[in-house]
Scaffold this motif. Structure first.
Motif, PDB file in Angstrom:
ATOM      1  N   ARG A 145      27.439  40.602  39.712  1.00 32.21           N
ATOM      2  CA  ARG A 145      28.420  39.663  40.257  1.00 32.21           C
ATOM      3  C   ARG A 145      28.752  38.561  39.237  1.00 32.21           C
ATOM      4  O   ARG A 145      29.907  38.169  39.086  1.00 32.21           O
ATOM      5  CB  ARG A 145      27.875  39.057  41.558  1.00 32.21           C
ATOM      6  CG  ARG A 145      28.731  38.042  42.198  1.00 32.21           C
ATOM      7  CD  ARG A 145      30.030  38.625  42.675  1.00 32.21           C
ATOM      8  NE  ARG A 145      30.889  37.539  43.099  1.00 32.21           N
ATOM      9  CZ  ARG A 145      31.913  37.694  43.872  1.00 32.21           C
ATOM     10  NH1 ARG A 145      32.251  38.875  44.299  1.00 32.21           N
ATOM     11  NH2 ARG A 145      32.634  36.655  44.202  1.00 32.21           N
ATOM     12  N   PHE A 146      27.745  38.051  38.530  1.00 31.46           N
ATOM     13  CA  PHE A 146      27.960  37.012  37.525  1.00 31.46           C
ATOM     14  C   PHE A 146      28.877  37.521  36.422  1.00 31.46           C
ATOM     15  O   PHE A 146      29.805  36.830  35.996  1.00 31.46           O
ATOM     16  CB  PHE A 146      26.623  36.568  36.924  1.00 31.46           C
ATOM     17  CG  PHE A 146      26.747  35.538  35.849  1.00 31.46           C
ATOM     18  CD1 PHE A 146      26.985  34.212  36.165  1.00 31.46           C
ATOM     19  CD2 PHE A 146      26.645  35.886  34.510  1.00 31.46           C
ATOM     20  CE1 PHE A 146      27.103  33.247  35.173  1.00 31.46           C
ATOM     21  CE2 PHE A 146      26.764  34.931  33.513  1.00 31.46           C
ATOM     22  CZ  PHE A 146      26.996  33.610  33.848  1.00 31.46           C
ATOM     23  N   GLY A 147      28.630  38.745  35.945  1.00 26.17           N
ATOM     24  CA  GLY A 147      29.482  39.306  34.895  1.00 26.17           C
ATOM     25  C   GLY A 147      30.900  39.554  35.359  1.00 26.17           C
ATOM     26  O   GLY A 147      31.857  39.346  34.612  1.00 26.17           O
ATOM     27  N   SER A 148      31.057  40.001  36.607  1.00 29.51           N
ATOM     28  CA  SER A 148      32.400  40.310  37.099  1.00 29.51           C
ATOM     29  C   SER A 148      33.186  39.053  37.465  1.00 29.51           C
ATOM     30  O   SER A 148      34.410  39.109  37.598  1.00 29.51           O
ATOM     31  CB  SER A 148      32.315  41.247  38.305  1.00 29.51           C
ATOM     32  OG  SER A 148      31.647  40.617  39.363  1.00 29.51           O
ATOM     33  N   ASP A 149      32.527  37.919  37.632  1.00 28.85           N
ATOM     34  CA  ASP A 149      33.226  36.675  37.957  1.00 28.85           C
ATOM     35  C   ASP A 149      33.923  36.053  36.748  1.00 28.85           C
ATOM     36  O   ASP A 149      34.741  35.150  36.911  1.00 28.85           O
ATOM     37  CB  ASP A 149      32.269  35.649  38.557  1.00 28.85           C
ATOM     38  CG  ASP A 149      32.086  35.848  40.049  1.00 28.85           C
ATOM     39  OD1 ASP A 149      32.807  36.693  40.630  1.00 28.85           O
ATOM     40  OD2 ASP A 149      31.223  35.175  40.627  1.00 28.85           O
ATOM     41  N   HIS A 150      33.604  36.495  35.555  1.00 24.96           N
ATOM     42  CA  HIS A 150      34.212  35.936  34.345  1.00 24.96           C
ATOM     43  C   HIS A 150      35.292  36.898  33.854  1.00 24.96           C
ATOM     44  O   HIS A 150      35.096  37.643  32.895  1.00 24.96           O
ATOM     45  CB  HIS A 150      33.143  35.692  33.271  1.00 24.96           C
ATOM     46  CG  HIS A 150      32.158  34.654  33.686  1.00 24.96           C
ATOM     47  ND1 HIS A 150      31.090  34.930  34.494  1.00 24.96           N
ATOM     48  CD2 HIS A 150      32.102  33.332  33.413  1.00 24.96           C
ATOM     49  CE1 HIS A 150      30.411  33.816  34.702  1.00 24.96           C
ATOM     50  NE2 HIS A 150      30.996  32.830  34.057  1.00 24.96           N
ATOM     51  N   VAL A 151      36.441  36.871  34.519  1.00 23.21           N
ATOM     52  CA  VAL A 151      37.483  37.855  34.274  1.00 23.21           C
ATOM     53  C   VAL A 151      38.376  37.522  33.083  1.00 23.21           C
ATOM     54  O   VAL A 151      39.228  38.306  32.740  1.00 23.21           O
ATOM     55  CB  VAL A 151      38.352  38.053  35.543  1.00 23.21           C
ATOM     56  CG1 VAL A 151      37.552  38.679  36.640  1.00 23.21           C
ATOM     57  CG2 VAL A 151      38.960  36.739  35.987  1.00 23.21           C
ATOM     58  N   GLN A 152      38.197  36.368  32.460  1.00 25.14           N
ATOM     59  CA  GLN A 152      39.062  36.016  31.340  1.00 25.14           C
ATOM     60  C   GLN A 152      38.652  36.736  30.064  1.00 25.14           C
ATOM     61  O   GLN A 152      39.302  36.631  29.052  1.00 25.14           O
ATOM     62  CB  GLN A 152      39.083  34.503  31.099  1.00 25.14           C
ATOM     63  CG  GLN A 152      37.878  33.935  30.386  1.00 25.14           C
ATOM     64  CD  GLN A 152      36.792  33.496  31.345  1.00 25.14           C
ATOM     65  OE1 GLN A 152      36.836  33.845  32.524  1.00 25.14           O
ATOM     66  NE2 GLN A 152      35.838  32.763  30.868  1.00 25.14           N
ATOM     67  N   THR A 153      37.561  37.493  30.113  1.00 24.49           N
ATOM     68  CA  THR A 153      37.100  38.208  28.931  1.00 24.49           C
ATOM     69  C   THR A 153      37.215  39.702  29.158  1.00 24.49           C
ATOM     70  O   THR A 153      37.518  40.175  30.246  1.00 24.49           O
ATOM     71  CB  THR A 153      35.642  37.847  28.624  1.00 24.49           C
ATOM     72  OG1 THR A 153      34.864  38.178  29.764  1.00 24.49           O
ATOM     73  CG2 THR A 153      35.484  36.384  28.301  1.00 24.49           C
ATOM     74  N   SER A 154      36.950  40.465  28.112  1.00 21.94           N
ATOM     75  CA  SER A 154      37.082  41.915  28.197  1.00 21.94           C
ATOM     76  C   SER A 154      35.893  42.533  28.925  1.00 21.94           C
ATOM     77  O   SER A 154      34.903  41.873  29.217  1.00 21.94           O
ATOM     78  CB  SER A 154      37.187  42.494  26.793  1.00 21.94           C
ATOM     79  OG  SER A 154      35.969  42.281  26.118  1.00 21.94           O
ATOM     80  N   PHE A 155      35.978  43.830  29.178  1.00 18.59           N
ATOM     81  CA  PHE A 155      34.942  44.540  29.930  1.00 18.59           C
ATOM     82  C   PHE A 155      33.593  44.486  29.207  1.00 18.59           C
ATOM     83  O   PHE A 155      32.559  44.257  29.836  1.00 18.59           O
ATOM     84  CB  PHE A 155      35.366  45.996  30.145  1.00 18.59           C
ATOM     85  CG  PHE A 155      34.318  46.820  30.808  1.00 18.59           C
ATOM     86  CD1 PHE A 155      34.058  46.678  32.164  1.00 18.59           C
ATOM     87  CD2 PHE A 155      33.555  47.723  30.076  1.00 18.59           C
ATOM     88  CE1 PHE A 155      33.072  47.429  32.778  1.00 18.59           C
ATOM     89  CE2 PHE A 155      32.571  48.475  30.683  1.00 18.59           C
ATOM     90  CZ  PHE A 155      32.326  48.328  32.041  1.00 18.59           C
ATOM     91  N   ALA A 156      33.591  44.680  27.879  1.00 18.21           N
ATOM     92  CA  ALA A 156      32.324  44.680  27.131  1.00 18.21           C
ATOM     93  C   ALA A 156      31.644  43.317  27.224  1.00 18.21           C
ATOM     94  O   ALA A 156      30.417  43.239  27.358  1.00 18.21           O
ATOM     95  CB  ALA A 156      32.567  45.062  25.679  1.00 18.21           C
ATOM     96  N   PHE A 157      32.433  42.244  27.183  1.00 17.51           N
ATOM     97  CA  PHE A 157      31.830  40.918  27.305  1.00 17.51           C
ATOM     98  C   PHE A 157      31.297  40.676  28.701  1.00 17.51           C
ATOM     99  O   PHE A 157      30.311  39.986  28.893  1.00 17.51           O
ATOM    100  CB  PHE A 157      32.829  39.820  26.913  1.00 17.51           C
ATOM    101  CG  PHE A 157      32.697  39.421  25.476  1.00 17.51           C
ATOM    102  CD1 PHE A 157      31.747  38.499  25.082  1.00 17.51           C
ATOM    103  CD2 PHE A 157      33.497  39.992  24.521  1.00 17.51           C
ATOM    104  CE1 PHE A 157      31.602  38.136  23.764  1.00 17.51           C
ATOM    105  CE2 PHE A 157      33.361  39.639  23.193  1.00 17.51           C
ATOM    106  CZ  PHE A 157      32.418  38.715  22.813  1.00 17.51           C
ATOM    107  N   ASN A 158      31.952  41.247  29.705  1.00 15.58           N
ATOM    108  CA  ASN A 158      31.420  41.137  31.061  1.00 15.58           C
ATOM    109  C   ASN A 158      30.075  41.831  31.172  1.00 15.58           C
ATOM    110  O   ASN A 158      29.163  41.342  31.834  1.00 15.58           O
ATOM    111  CB  ASN A 158      32.405  41.710  32.086  1.00 15.58           C
ATOM    112  CG  ASN A 158      33.610  40.818  32.261  1.00 15.58           C
ATOM    113  OD1 ASN A 158      33.564  39.635  31.957  1.00 15.58           O
ATOM    114  ND2 ASN A 158      34.695  41.392  32.741  1.00 15.58           N
ATOM    115  N   VAL A 159      29.941  42.990  30.518  1.00 12.60           N
ATOM    116  CA  VAL A 159      28.663  43.706  30.516  1.00 12.60           C
ATOM    117  C   VAL A 159      27.602  42.873  29.808  1.00 12.60           C
ATOM    118  O   VAL A 159      26.463  42.763  30.279  1.00 12.60           O
ATOM    119  CB  VAL A 159      28.818  45.095  29.859  1.00 12.60           C
ATOM    120  CG1 VAL A 159      27.464  45.755  29.669  1.00 12.60           C
ATOM    121  CG2 VAL A 159      29.726  45.984  30.699  1.00 12.60           C
TER     122      VAL A 159
END
Length: 196
Positions: A145-159
């Motif tokens: 949930r923490f990674g998916s809440d930061h949508v201003q970055t790309s998928f790899a950065f969310n991971v």
């Protein structure tokens, strides 16, 4: 003559007391290390500290403000290293502009709220979870949930954000819920990102 004898007696007693106190002092302590022995043991100490920070091996408790602050600084370094490795290995760049906010909000208020929501509250829920085979699931879900809440970055950065959040959960797994190192880490990370 009497003064010389008295002086000799005082020196004898003082020397005897020094020898006895040094013998008593050495009994309860490990033998002193040389500088070479300290340098030789440094890599092992560093490895043990890193393993402890990620909840593997023997967990070192951080009870003082200074030790929690140092642990937060180490966690910040680990997090920034993963971001830099992500940029180098994946050639990943941020998507979209960074949202503008005040320094107080992004460096103090937001980290406190996010750590309560994504680290401390899930840790409390996980520790009170009855079936033991389910323990560890809540921190994983909170990290996702923490990674998916930061949508201003790309998928790899969310991971990478998910993994960093999970690393904070691993750090907290064997420690007191009153340990504030993850909060210090988040404040330091946001402050460094804002300054850079």
């Amino acid at each position: 003559m009497f003064k010389k004898l008295l002086l000799c007696l005082i020196f004898f007693i003082a020397q005897n007391q020094i020898i006895k106190s040094s013998e008593c002092f050495d009994e309860g302590f490990a033998p002193r290390q040389t500088a070479l022995q300290s340098v030789q043991q440094a890599p092992r100490y560093v490895l043990d500290t890193v393993k402890s920070d990620f909840g593997f091996g023997k967990v070192t408790q951080h009870d003082t403000f200074g030790s929690q602050l140092a642990a937060g600084a180490r966690l910040t370094c680990y997090g920034l290293a993963t971001y830099m490795l992500g940029e180098m290995a994946l050639g990943d760049v941020r998507v979209g502009p960074e949202p503008q906010s005040s320094i107080i909000r992004s460096c103090l208020v937001v980290p406190i709220i996010e750590e309560i929501l994504y680290t401390y509250y899930p840790q409390l829920l996980d520790r009170n979870l009855e079936p033991e085979y389910l323990q560890g699931l809540i921190p994983i879900l909170a990290s996702i949930r923490f990674g998916s809440d930061h949508v201003q970055t790309s998928f790899a950065f969310n991971v990478i954000r998910m993994l960093n959040c999970y690393a904070r959960h691993r750090y907290m797994s064997g420690r007191s819920i009153c340990n504030l190192a993850p909060l210090y880490r988040h404040i330091m990370h946001n402050t460094l990102c804002k300054l850079l």
